[in-house]
Design an enzyme around this catalytic site. Sequence first.
Site, PDB file in Angstrom:
ATOM      1  N   LYS A  90       1.656  -1.183  -0.244  1.00 48.62           N
ATOM      2  CA  LYS A  90       0.156   0.000   0.519  1.00 48.62           C
ATOM      3  C   LYS A  90       0.955   1.010   0.056  1.00 48.62           C
ATOM      4  O   LYS A  90       0.070   2.586  -0.653  1.00 48.62           O
ATOM      5  CB  LYS A  90      -0.847  -0.031   1.760  1.00 48.62           C
ATOM      6  N   MET A 175      -9.761   1.544  18.521  1.00 46.06           N
ATOM      7  CA  MET A 175      -8.908   1.688  19.179  1.00 46.06           C
ATOM      8  C   MET A 175      -9.817   1.716  20.925  1.00 46.06           C
ATOM      9  O   MET A 175      -8.255   1.889  21.618  1.00 46.06           O
ATOM     10  CB  MET A 175      -7.309   1.782  19.085  1.00 46.06           C
ATOM     11  N   MET A 349      -7.147  -4.990  16.553  1.00 46.35           N
ATOM     12  CA  MET A 349      -8.476  -5.093  16.943  1.00 46.35           C
ATOM     13  C   MET A 349      -9.295  -6.376  17.476  1.00 46.35           C
ATOM     14  O   MET A 349     -10.089  -5.932  17.783  1.00 46.35           O
ATOM     15  CB  MET A 349      -8.895  -5.183  15.162  1.00 46.35           C
TER      16      MET A 349
END
Lengths: 803, 83
Positions: A90, A175, A349
């Site tokens: 990315k 978060m 996560m």
Amino acid sequence: MERRELLKHLAMGTAVAAATRLSLGRGGPEALAAPAPPKAAAGDGVRWDKAPCRFCGTGCHVQVGVREGRVVAVRGDEKAEVNRGLLCVKGYHVGLALYGADRLRRPLLRKGGKLEPISWQEAIDIVARRALKDPAGFALYGSGQWTIPEGYAATKLVKAGLGHHQIEANARLCMSSAVTGFMATYGVDEPAGCYDDLDRCDVLITWGNNPAEMHPVLFSRVIDRRTRGEKVTLIDLSTRETRTSRFADRSIRFRPQTDLAIANGIANLLVLHGAHDADFVAKHCGFRAPDANGTLQGRAISFDDYKAMIAEYTPERVEQISGVPAKDIRWLAELFGRRELRITSLWCMGFNQHTRGTAINALVHGIHLLSGHFGRPGDAPTSLTGQPSACGTVREVGTLCNLLPGGHSVASAEDRKRAEEIWNVPPGRVSDKAGYHTLEMWKRFSTPAGQGGDIHTLWVQTTNPAQSLPNLHALVEPSRRLADKFLIVSDVYPTATTRIADLVLPAALWVEKNGMFGNSERRTQQWFKMVDPPGEARSDLWQLIAVAHRLLELGHQGMRDKDGRFLFSAQKDGKEVPIWDYGHFDDVNVDEMLFDEYRKFSTHHRKDLAPYGEYVKARGLRWPVVRRADGTWHETRFRFAEHEDPYVQQGKAIQFYQSYTNDDRAQIWFQPYGPPPEAPDADYPLWLCTGRVLEHWHTGTMTMRIPQLQRAMPQAYVELHRDDARRLGVQDGEVVVVETRRGRIELPAWIEGRGSPPPGTLFVPFFDERLPINELTLEASDPFSKQPDYKKCAARIRKRGGQ
Amino acid sequence: VPIASVVLTLVHDREPLRDRVLAELTRDPRIELGPASGACLPAVLDTASAAEGEALVQSLVEKEGVVFVDVVAVDFSDQAEET
């Protein structure tokens, strides 16, 4: 030399420099001494400058090449400690995120069901009048992609200007359980360790975490060490097999939600066998358990109480709950019992998007504290973030309904008073009433005014909630059928959220504006604007200031400080610069002005930030950044450790100086295992887990417009186990129906593809706007952090056309 | 001009396999190899199109004897100008 040959020559220089650094190791001083890549030759017209990557929370720095007003090349920044010149798939395409063909270029207002172009003047006036009509019902919803100055301006506009706290950020979804875990343990947010731990650990445990895909540059930092012959034991604890699992020395599967039982099981064995670090615990730790009122700080308990509470988590009972063999629980406990090893835990996560997220975060901190694996380089419990400035903007600036900048709290009268002093607003301007957390804010927006729906206008910036919120049918869609609800969206591309908006504001992206981010290891980073945004797109920061000034023009007294000055007054040579007028926005460095105001908040809670100019010179600095006697500014890699943290008193070795028990102690928690709010049953017999993939970032609004990434991963899918596929008669690639109690979508099946869920489990990524899995997910949330659980709910799957 | 700088990390403990993969890489005219530094081999990929570049990187990722492919820099000036 022809241009192509020149480019190849430069490319080889860059590759040689990177290979040298890589072979020497990224963490050591040798790596810094490796040769620099060649500078671009004069005449090729490319100008290079630094910026942090726009995507995840790792915080890699890139060098951005600009020619004739366009970004034409990107390379890893060899001077950046985080990535030492390397990037993930990315990152090296990040420049192309600017150039999707359908960039939003003009403000658009919905008229007669269609979005029609309007002027900026009209757009800003509409936003301001929505706020003026009923300030209390006007809310802002941003993200960890707001730059630090953008988040600070948004916070100041709402908290100092409108006089309430109806501001939230999508980081609540990713978060906030890490925050409450840190707060419950240390009394202060964010990791004590940093990425240097990855260069020093002997054992790396990934807890429900897939860094090989989600934080690949960090993960390759560990894999590189093994390639050089260093011994690093990698342990993967997860509910499905991932790319990370395939690199692991030991990969352990557990049933969803049962991580709490595993953590308690490890703690129980440490105590039972006297393998805990009694000296560390005696000097530096206290013990806590939940209280009857459900407070984040719980109640104090003794070591004996704790020992009795965890005693039921025998290896055999943990095996029964979690499916993890008792021998593996014993092995993990033995590892933690070995003080000569250095153990780093990573999570993201899997722990945070969990209805017991605060509890599991606290339990893993507790294992590290109990076993003394804390404070030495390589011994650290560390949570990672998914967005580039979830820490820097949301957690540190405090763009949440219960926070103020710099770790200050809405609940504290002293903190509110300090905010009023820094903002120079009258006493009482900063409200003592917290706003609504994200799920409540959207529920209220989707509820008629007469039935408690007191949020009438939501202004969304830098995020895409119509794809990323859970249970979209309940939280988002109803608002679109209510005439008095008005949705404003600032974004760079058409998204699921702009498509349902009443007003769309075209925004500048990344190096089209000045900016600052803060990454997962407390590192604050800075960059300058390098190219102009397309068409009439303008930065989110300008949009916020323009609305504030329009409110002032319309007579909203909250937009003035107690001396009558505009809240965002900018001065140059003693004269006011009208930064609300876009033609003058770049006449001063507004980022610098706001950051240097914001940093006044940072010292009280010992999150000290340096002046803006120090970040211009650096590839980021980790707070607390403290000025030494010689006038130089120094970052802190390891907090609470005397060898590094200037706030630790001499001779203390370890000092948890922000402990809420005011005794310099961190808290080791007991938190019992409890079942999830929704589990498979006869009607919905499978677990559904959602998440990300390597090629796409979050809702895919940027990466799906980068052809290389779009081609590599063109659409969402449902992963399932071969046994389940066989039982259902589903072939690889066949389109199937996935259903939960909240919705259904059709997806192609991928059998033992990139990831491999165990039997009875499905996985669907959420990047694909055309296949919105969050229409199916559950909005049940953690009681403390209010973070929803995207990782587990009950689902079923069937063939198309079948029953 | 899809030109990319990459670092290939090769197997370090199996010399025959390492030699074989080096020979294969050398034969590919799209790949220019630089001087190895330990297990890390710098290379420049020069392909006619972005799609070919992606396919080449993917083939390197999957090649036995290549442990890791780190892409360090990409020049996409032609592509940026097209959009």
